[in-house]
Enzyme design. Structure first.
Site, PDB file in Angstrom:
ATOM      1  N   PHE A   1      23.651  40.356  51.927  1.00 39.03           N
ATOM      2  CA  PHE A   1      22.414  40.141  52.853  1.00 39.03           C
ATOM      3  C   PHE A   1      21.828  38.955  52.304  1.00 39.03           C
ATOM      4  O   PHE A   1      20.271  39.348  52.352  1.00 39.03           O
ATOM      5  CB  PHE A   1      21.850  41.434  53.094  1.00 39.03           C
ATOM      6  CG  PHE A   1      21.201  41.357  54.565  1.00 39.03           C
ATOM      7  CD1 PHE A   1      21.869  41.193  55.827  1.00 39.03           C
ATOM      8  CD2 PHE A   1      19.761  41.543  54.447  1.00 39.03           C
ATOM      9  CE1 PHE A   1      21.042  41.071  56.964  1.00 39.03           C
ATOM     10  CE2 PHE A   1      18.878  41.485  55.829  1.00 39.03           C
ATOM     11  CZ  PHE A   1      19.739  41.360  56.949  1.00 39.03           C
ATOM     12  N   GLY A   2      22.160  37.991  51.817  1.00 36.10           N
ATOM     13  CA  GLY A   2      21.407  36.846  51.328  1.00 36.10           C
ATOM     14  C   GLY A   2      21.158  35.996  52.426  1.00 36.10           C
ATOM     15  O   GLY A   2      20.950  36.263  53.323  1.00 36.10           O
ATOM     16  N   ARG A   3      20.697  34.658  51.937  1.00 34.06           N
ATOM     17  CA  ARG A   3      20.221  33.641  52.914  1.00 34.06           C
ATOM     18  C   ARG A   3      20.983  33.480  53.761  1.00 34.06           C
ATOM     19  O   ARG A   3      20.310  33.511  55.188  1.00 34.06           O
ATOM     20  CB  ARG A   3      19.842  32.512  51.905  1.00 34.06           C
ATOM     21  CG  ARG A   3      18.688  32.532  50.920  1.00 34.06           C
ATOM     22  CD  ARG A   3      18.654  31.282  50.359  1.00 34.06           C
ATOM     23  NE  ARG A   3      17.763  31.136  49.277  1.00 34.06           N
ATOM     24  CZ  ARG A   3      18.259  31.434  47.734  1.00 34.06           C
ATOM     25  NH1 ARG A   3      19.499  31.581  47.613  1.00 34.06           N
ATOM     26  NH2 ARG A   3      17.144  31.264  47.070  1.00 34.06           N
ATOM     27  N   ILE A   4      22.321  33.229  53.918  1.00 33.25           N
ATOM     28  CA  ILE A   4      23.179  32.771  54.822  1.00 33.25           C
ATOM     29  C   ILE A   4      23.209  33.883  55.723  1.00 33.25           C
ATOM     30  O   ILE A   4      23.423  33.997  57.061  1.00 33.25           O
ATOM     31  CB  ILE A   4      24.454  32.213  54.294  1.00 33.25           C
ATOM     32  CG1 ILE A   4      24.121  30.971  53.455  1.00 33.25           C
ATOM     33  CG2 ILE A   4      25.426  32.061  55.397  1.00 33.25           C
ATOM     34  CD1 ILE A   4      25.518  30.438  52.725  1.00 33.25           C
TER      35      ILE A   4
ATOM     36  N   ALA B   1      32.381  32.605  53.180  1.00 33.47           N
ATOM     37  CA  ALA B   1      31.876  32.812  51.730  1.00 33.47           C
ATOM     38  C   ALA B   1      32.945  32.357  50.887  1.00 33.47           C
ATOM     39  O   ALA B   1      32.758  30.800  50.543  1.00 33.47           O
ATOM     40  CB  ALA B   1      32.037  34.323  51.537  1.00 33.47           C
ATOM     41  N   ARG B   2      33.875  32.639  50.318  1.00 31.72           N
ATOM     42  CA  ARG B   2      34.819  32.430  49.321  1.00 31.72           C
ATOM     43  C   ARG B   2      36.145  32.829  49.833  1.00 31.72           C
ATOM     44  O   ARG B   2      36.282  34.042  50.131  1.00 31.72           O
ATOM     45  CB  ARG B   2      34.232  32.643  48.012  1.00 31.72           C
ATOM     46  CG  ARG B   2      33.517  31.804  47.342  1.00 31.72           C
ATOM     47  CD  ARG B   2      34.016  30.346  47.058  1.00 31.72           C
ATOM     48  NE  ARG B   2      32.911  29.647  46.386  1.00 31.72           N
ATOM     49  CZ  ARG B   2      32.148  28.543  47.029  1.00 31.72           C
ATOM     50  NH1 ARG B   2      32.343  28.594  48.420  1.00 31.72           N
ATOM     51  NH2 ARG B   2      30.954  28.001  46.372  1.00 31.72           N
TER      52      ARG B   2
ATOM     53  N   HIS C   1      37.198  24.357  55.901  1.00 36.98           N
ATOM     54  CA  HIS C   1      36.214  24.570  54.850  1.00 36.98           C
ATOM     55  C   HIS C   1      34.940  23.313  55.154  1.00 36.98           C
ATOM     56  O   HIS C   1      34.609  22.662  54.615  1.00 36.98           O
ATOM     57  CB  HIS C   1      36.338  24.313  53.309  1.00 36.98           C
ATOM     58  CG  HIS C   1      35.470  25.038  52.311  1.00 36.98           C
ATOM     59  ND1 HIS C   1      35.688  25.242  51.353  1.00 36.98           N
ATOM     60  CD2 HIS C   1      34.104  25.036  52.475  1.00 36.98           C
ATOM     61  CE1 HIS C   1      34.788  25.903  50.444  1.00 36.98           C
ATOM     62  NE2 HIS C   1      33.771  25.452  51.226  1.00 36.98           N
TER      63      HIS C   1
ATOM     64  N   SER D   1      24.768  45.861  51.438  1.00 38.34           N
ATOM     65  CA  SER D   1      24.647  44.959  50.362  1.00 38.34           C
ATOM     66  C   SER D   1      24.106  46.034  49.125  1.00 38.34           C
ATOM     67  O   SER D   1      23.756  47.223  49.443  1.00 38.34           O
ATOM     68  CB  SER D   1      23.496  44.216  50.494  1.00 38.34           C
ATOM     69  OG  SER D   1      22.079  44.909  51.169  1.00 38.34           O
ATOM     70  N   ARG D   2      24.312  45.397  48.018  1.00 37.77           N
ATOM     71  CA  ARG D   2      24.222  46.574  46.782  1.00 37.77           C
ATOM     72  C   ARG D   2      22.662  46.765  46.760  1.00 37.77           C
ATOM     73  O   ARG D   2      22.253  47.899  46.089  1.00 37.77           O
ATOM     74  CB  ARG D   2      24.613  45.607  45.300  1.00 37.77           C
ATOM     75  CG  ARG D   2      25.977  45.258  45.477  1.00 37.77           C
ATOM     76  CD  ARG D   2      26.229  44.568  44.079  1.00 37.77           C
ATOM     77  NE  ARG D   2      25.748  43.082  44.040  1.00 37.77           N
ATOM     78  CZ  ARG D   2      25.867  42.418  43.057  1.00 37.77           C
ATOM     79  NH1 ARG D   2      26.796  42.888  41.964  1.00 37.77           N
ATOM     80  NH2 ARG D   2      25.523  41.141  43.086  1.00 37.77           N
TER      81      ARG D   2
ATOM     82  N   GLU E   1      42.997  27.440  48.343  1.00 37.94           N
ATOM     83  CA  GLU E   1      42.454  26.075  49.056  1.00 37.94           C
ATOM     84  C   GLU E   1      43.367  24.782  48.085  1.00 37.94           C
ATOM     85  O   GLU E   1      43.216  24.807  47.074  1.00 37.94           O
ATOM     86  CB  GLU E   1      41.091  25.946  49.028  1.00 37.94           C
ATOM     87  CG  GLU E   1      40.515  26.905  50.302  1.00 37.94           C
ATOM     88  CD  GLU E   1      38.961  26.453  50.448  1.00 37.94           C
ATOM     89  OE1 GLU E   1      38.342  25.418  50.120  1.00 37.94           O
ATOM     90  OE2 GLU E   1      38.279  27.160  50.908  1.00 37.94           O
TER      91      GLU E   1
END
Length: 322
Positions: free
Chosen positions: A156-159, A240-241, A288, A178-179, A270
């Site tokens: 639940f960060g900025r993005i 994300a990744r 990406h 979220s943690r 990738e």
């Protein structure tokens, strides 16, 4: 007084390259190809600073080169899992990133992926381009609306927060795991509910969207167990990744009908993509493109330059990560 020497490992927007050349002794990428290990080692010996990207894996051995000249890595991008930050801190190598510039563009792409998967847009375009569309009919490629659906955000960060705001405007209900619990002033406008576990989030979300950093702690966070917890009509979205998702397990889940669809912008290896994901009709696959707007990529470059200018002026870079 000579200007600091800077190597830019990949092509950047023209305005960014022009600004770099104005302020530094710049060496720009001629062929826009990723540097191999030998080339990275050579660069670390020859240049005062590098502007690397996610395609440049800079590990502890490279950072620990005894004749390393580079004093700062001004990463072009927010994610830093391709750089060994612990080794950088241990050897006094400064590392910066561009955490704010790409928030909105990546959130936009997350919404795009949700819409493409839910409305089966990729399937329709492939059918049309292949000359297989026979005309309108009431039951053709019927998908789902996002209105009234539950979006489950992993992280639940900025993005994630920007994605939540856009999804709420489309009529979605917001849940997340979220943690750490964010402050009420963040969650209240979004009417976002924090669930106690990833399993609980996966079990209740119509769309599960990933917004966590890469690295050892999150590798294969979405595995066969979490996929099995999802509903059979649910969609997995990843901006994300790539390594956060076990692609083999995801391919199995799609084949078995464990989940309905997957919409991905990043991949575990990738630029290679798992063959069974390429073949599955309900997979939406983008190359990406999360931050790929001219506004965002230019802002990222300018942020990297500001970090370098601060460093060489003897100040703390505004986005220092190590």
């Amino acid at each position: 007084m000579s200007r600091p020497s800077i190597l830019v490992t990949r092509r950047l927007p023209e305005a960014v390259e022009r600004r770099i050349a104005e302020h530094f002794d710049a060496t720009l990428s001629a062929d826009d190809r990723p540097l191999d290990r030998d080339a990275l080692a050579d660069a670390l010996r020859r240049f005062d600073a590098l502007i690397p990207t996610i395609t440049d894996r800079i590990d502890a051995a490279l950072i620990g080169l005894p004749d390393r000249r580079t004093r700062v890595l001004a990463n072009f991008g927010a994610g830093l899992d391709h750089i060994d930050l612990a080794a950088a801190r241990a050897t006094g190598l400064t590392v910066t990133n561009t955490p704010d510039a790409l928030t909105e563009a990546t959130a936009e792409l997350a919404i795009l992926l949700m819409l493409m998967a839910a409305r089966r847009a990729s399937e329709g375009e492939r059918e049309l381009r292949a000359g297989q569309w026979t005309g309108w009919r009431p039951t053709h490629l019927v998908g789902n609306s996002l209105v009234g659906r539950t979006l489950g955000l992993v992280g639940f960060g900025r993005i994630a927060q920007s994605t939540a705001a856009k999804a709420k405007a489309l009529g979605m209900r917001i849940t997340f795991h979220s943690r750490r619990a964010p402050p009420a002033e963040v969650t209240a406008p979004l009417e976002a509910e924090r669930l106690p576990s990833l399993e609980a989030l996966a079990a209740t979300a119509d769309i599960l969207s990933l917004h966590v950093p890469g690295g050892a702690e999150t590798r294969h966070l979405i595995d066969a167990r979490i996929l099995a917890a999802m509903r059979p009509d649910a969609i997995l979205v990843n901006t994300a990744r790539g390594e956060v998702v076990d692609e083999a397990a995801l391919a199995d889940a799609l084949a078995a009908g464990t989940i309905a669809a997957a919409a991905l912008d990043v991949y575990e290896r990738e630029p290679a993509v798992h063959a069974r994901l390429l073949d599955h009709p309900r997979s939406v696959l983008l190359p990406h493109l999360g931050s790929a707007t001219i506004e965002t990529r230019t802002a990222m470059g300018m942020q990297a330059i500001a970090n370098l200018q601060a460093f060489f002026a003897g100040d703390t870079p505004p986005n220092r990560a190590a």
